[in-house]
Design an enzyme around this catalytic site. Structure first.
Site, PDB file in Angstrom:
ATOM      1  N   ARG A 184      61.507  33.381  -6.534  1.00 26.00           N
ATOM      2  CA  ARG A 184      60.697  33.731  -5.494  1.00 26.00           C
ATOM      3  C   ARG A 184      61.667  34.144  -4.308  1.00 26.00           C
ATOM      4  O   ARG A 184      62.740  33.731  -4.077  1.00 26.00           O
ATOM      5  CB  ARG A 184      59.944  32.941  -4.851  1.00 26.00           C
ATOM      6  CG  ARG A 184      58.536  32.637  -5.782  1.00 26.00           C
ATOM      7  CD  ARG A 184      57.579  31.699  -5.150  1.00 26.00           C
ATOM      8  NE  ARG A 184      57.624  31.394  -3.755  1.00 26.00           N
ATOM      9  CZ  ARG A 184      57.151  30.158  -3.110  1.00 26.00           C
ATOM     10  NH1 ARG A 184      56.309  29.407  -3.845  1.00 26.00           N
ATOM     11  NH2 ARG A 184      57.417  29.911  -1.770  1.00 26.00           N
ATOM     12  N   ARG A 241      47.247  24.021   6.137  1.00 28.75           N
ATOM     13  CA  ARG A 241      48.715  23.866   6.501  1.00 28.75           C
ATOM     14  C   ARG A 241      48.768  23.514   7.943  1.00 28.75           C
ATOM     15  O   ARG A 241      50.043  23.283   8.619  1.00 28.75           O
ATOM     16  CB  ARG A 241      49.730  25.075   6.210  1.00 28.75           C
ATOM     17  CG  ARG A 241      50.309  24.908   5.067  1.00 28.75           C
ATOM     18  CD  ARG A 241      51.239  25.921   4.844  1.00 28.75           C
ATOM     19  NE  ARG A 241      51.304  26.296   3.470  1.00 28.75           N
ATOM     20  CZ  ARG A 241      52.231  26.389   2.700  1.00 28.75           C
ATOM     21  NH1 ARG A 241      53.369  26.512   3.108  1.00 28.75           N
ATOM     22  NH2 ARG A 241      52.083  26.918   1.258  1.00 28.75           N
TER      23      ARG A 241
END
Ligand code: ADP
Length: 206
Positions: free
Chosen positions: A149, A88
């Protein structure tokens, strides 16, 4: 095959990584899942990981790099992998490259799941809605529990999109330079996107 799936939050990396892994007998490695597992331990490390995730921030490169490095040394990865959520940052991409080189290995392809910001916001907000409905005790969404989530709250969503967008551009550049990048239209439904990835994979194997 050694593959990387790139995409902003909500791009569908997790779903596609699992499908690719199944079809091509690869091991899917999701750093998001690894970190959620670590957080469950509730030890010092887990609690700190949870703090970063709750804010939609990235955990420090050193932490994730060492987790990934040891994961890549496990037996089930020998026949190939598909990485979801990693790298990332450029630093992570460089560590992955250096690690693979040290093993005389390399990546075969990097797929960028291209999805507009509007679609991403919409998808992430839907995941968030499921979560609040569940709190109200809606049993129909019980089966989707695992998809719910805590970081799918509106403020956290914006933060995740914002943090990842610029980093994504640098990763795209990094892999384009290495001739590994395939841009995949990620807008359609999951089957469509999977077809697009498979088409890309045909040219990888040529
Ligand atoms: P998403 O891409 O939808 O945000 P993930 O499940 O991939 O979801 O990641 C969830 C969270 O885990 C991220 O917001 C971040 O805090 C952390 N995380 C996952 N992968 C990395 C990584 N490679 N580097 C740093 N942090 C990460």
């Amino acid at each position: 095959m050694r593959l990387v799936l790139l995409g902003l939050p909500g791009a569908g990396k997790g779903t596609q990584a699992k499908r690719i892994a199944e079809k091509y007998h690869l091991t899917a490695i999701s750093t998001g899942e690894m970190l959620r597992e670590a957080a469950k331990e509730k030890d010092t490390f887990g609690l700190r990981v949870q703090e970063y995730m709750n804010k939609g921030e990235l955990v420090p490169d050193e932490w994730i790099n060492s987790l990934v490095k040891s994961r890549l040394q496990e037996k089930d990865v020998e026949n190939g992998f598909v990485l979801d959520g990693y790298p990332r940052t450029l630093q992570q991409a460089k560590m992955l490259e250096a690690y693979l080189q040290s093993q005389n290995q390399n990546l075969d392809a990097v797929f960028f799941l291209d999805v507009s910001q509007d679609t991403l916001r919409h998808r992430l907000a839907q995941r968030g809605n499921l979560r609040s409905k569940e709190k109200q005790g809606n049993s129909q969404i019980e089966s989707k529990r695992e998809k719910i989530r805590l970081d799918d709250k509106p403020e956290v969503i914006e933060n995740r999109l914002h943090i990842n967008k610029e980093l994504m551009e640098s990763l795209i550049h990094f892999y384009k330079e290495r001739n590994l990048l395939y841009v995949i239209n990620g807008e359609g439904d999951f089957d469509n996107v999977f077809d697009n990835i498979n088409e890309g994979l045909l040219s990888v194997n040529k």
